[in-house]
Design a protein around this motif. Structure first.
Motif, PDB file in Angstrom:
ATOM      1  N   ALA A 190       0.842  -1.195   0.000  1.00 24.18           N
ATOM      2  CA  ALA A 190       0.000   0.000   0.000  1.00 24.18           C
ATOM      3  C   ALA A 190       0.875   1.242   0.000  1.00 24.18           C
ATOM      4  O   ALA A 190       1.894   1.301   0.693  1.00 24.18           O
ATOM      5  CB  ALA A 190      -0.903  -0.002   1.234  1.00 24.18           C
TER       6      ALA A 190
ATOM      7  N   ASN B 216      -4.527   3.656  -2.314  1.00 26.36           N
ATOM      8  CA  ASN B 216      -5.737   3.098  -1.675  1.00 26.36           C
ATOM      9  C   ASN B 216      -5.581   1.594  -1.464  1.00 26.36           C
ATOM     10  O   ASN B 216      -6.477   0.818  -1.790  1.00 26.36           O
ATOM     11  CB  ASN B 216      -6.983   3.387  -2.528  1.00 26.36           C
TER      12      ASN B 216
ATOM     13  N   TYR C 187      -5.808  -1.355   0.264  1.00 27.75           N
ATOM     14  CA  TYR C 187      -6.234  -2.457   1.117  1.00 27.75           C
ATOM     15  C   TYR C 187      -5.550  -3.717   0.597  1.00 27.75           C
ATOM     16  O   TYR C 187      -5.244  -3.820  -0.598  1.00 27.75           O
ATOM     17  CB  TYR C 187      -7.751  -2.632   1.080  1.00 27.75           C
TER      18      TYR C 187
ATOM     19  N   ARG D 200      -5.856 -10.100  10.338  1.00 27.00           N
ATOM     20  CA  ARG D 200      -7.228 -10.522  10.005  1.00 27.00           C
ATOM     21  C   ARG D 200      -7.703 -11.608  10.960  1.00 27.00           C
ATOM     22  O   ARG D 200      -6.912 -12.257  11.633  1.00 27.00           O
ATOM     23  CB  ARG D 200      -7.261 -11.054   8.567  1.00 27.00           C
TER      24      ARG D 200
END
Length: 206
Positions: A41, A65, A67, A143
């Motif tokens: 990123a 941007n 992600y 995550r």
């Protein structure tokens, strides 16, 4: 990790900005005389790990941007266009898991309990292969993990976003985005017997 280059001259990896795998791949490529391309990123100031990867010869592609799913899509698109080899997140391959498990067994230790940080689950599954009888704990630093991804280990949440470094330092060189967060939880919650904490890497340095 050198196995990634067995059938490729260029290996591509999509990395979180703070991820340690990008530097590991860059150093491996440099040692083999091959090429590593890292997608991350875009940041106003590149992270020290991306700078280190670039310094040892990797091509670093910043994605606006970014992600992680967007970064991965850009990396896959690049591979389709160039024929480069795409490396899975966390180097999630049987060869990698077997290599880490062999390294764990080579310590000669038989821990009662094992702790590690976990992003992809690869390390957790490797340590489960090495020490299937141990009580196993992972600290989720990114995550949300599923039990099968960590081979049934107990999952603890770090409580701090992956991008935010931990200010508290362990008594050994450790990544403030990754292992240090797991060490803090391990120190507070570990059980009895021989407890092994697996530290992957030290802090990044530009």
């Amino acid at each position: 990790m050198s196995v990634l280059f067995n059938d490729a001259d260029e290996v591509v990896y999509a990395s979180p900005a703070e991820g340690g795998a990008q530097t590991a791949l860059a150093h491996t490529a440099a040692a083999l005389g091959k090429r590593a391309t890292i997608f991350v990123a875009k940041r106003k100031q590149p992270h020290d790990r991306a700078l280190e990867a670039k310094r040892v010869g990797a091509k670093v592609m910043q994605v606006p941007n970014g992600y992680l799913n967007v970064v991965q899509a850009r990396a896959r698109e690049y591979c389709r266009r160039t024929g480069a080899k795409f490396a899975p997140f966390g180097f999630n391959m049987p060869e990698a898991i077997e290599t880490i498990a062999a390294a764990a067994r080579s310590t000669g230790l038989e821990p009662d309990e094992v702790w590690c940080a976990s992003g992809s689950g690869v390390l957790a599954r490797s340590l489960a292969m090495a020490w299937p009888q141990a009580r196993r704990h992972v600290v989720q630093v990114g995550r949300a993990l599923k039990l099968d991804e960590v081979q049934g280990a107990t999952i603890h949440e770090a409580g701090i976003p992956f991008s935010k470094p931990l200010k508290e330092k362990p008594p050994f060189p450790s990544c403030p985005h990754y292992d240090a967060k797991a060490w803090r939880i391990c120190k507070a919650r570990h059980g009895a017997g021989l407890v092994l904490f697996w530290n992957v890497t030290g802090p990044a340095c530009a």
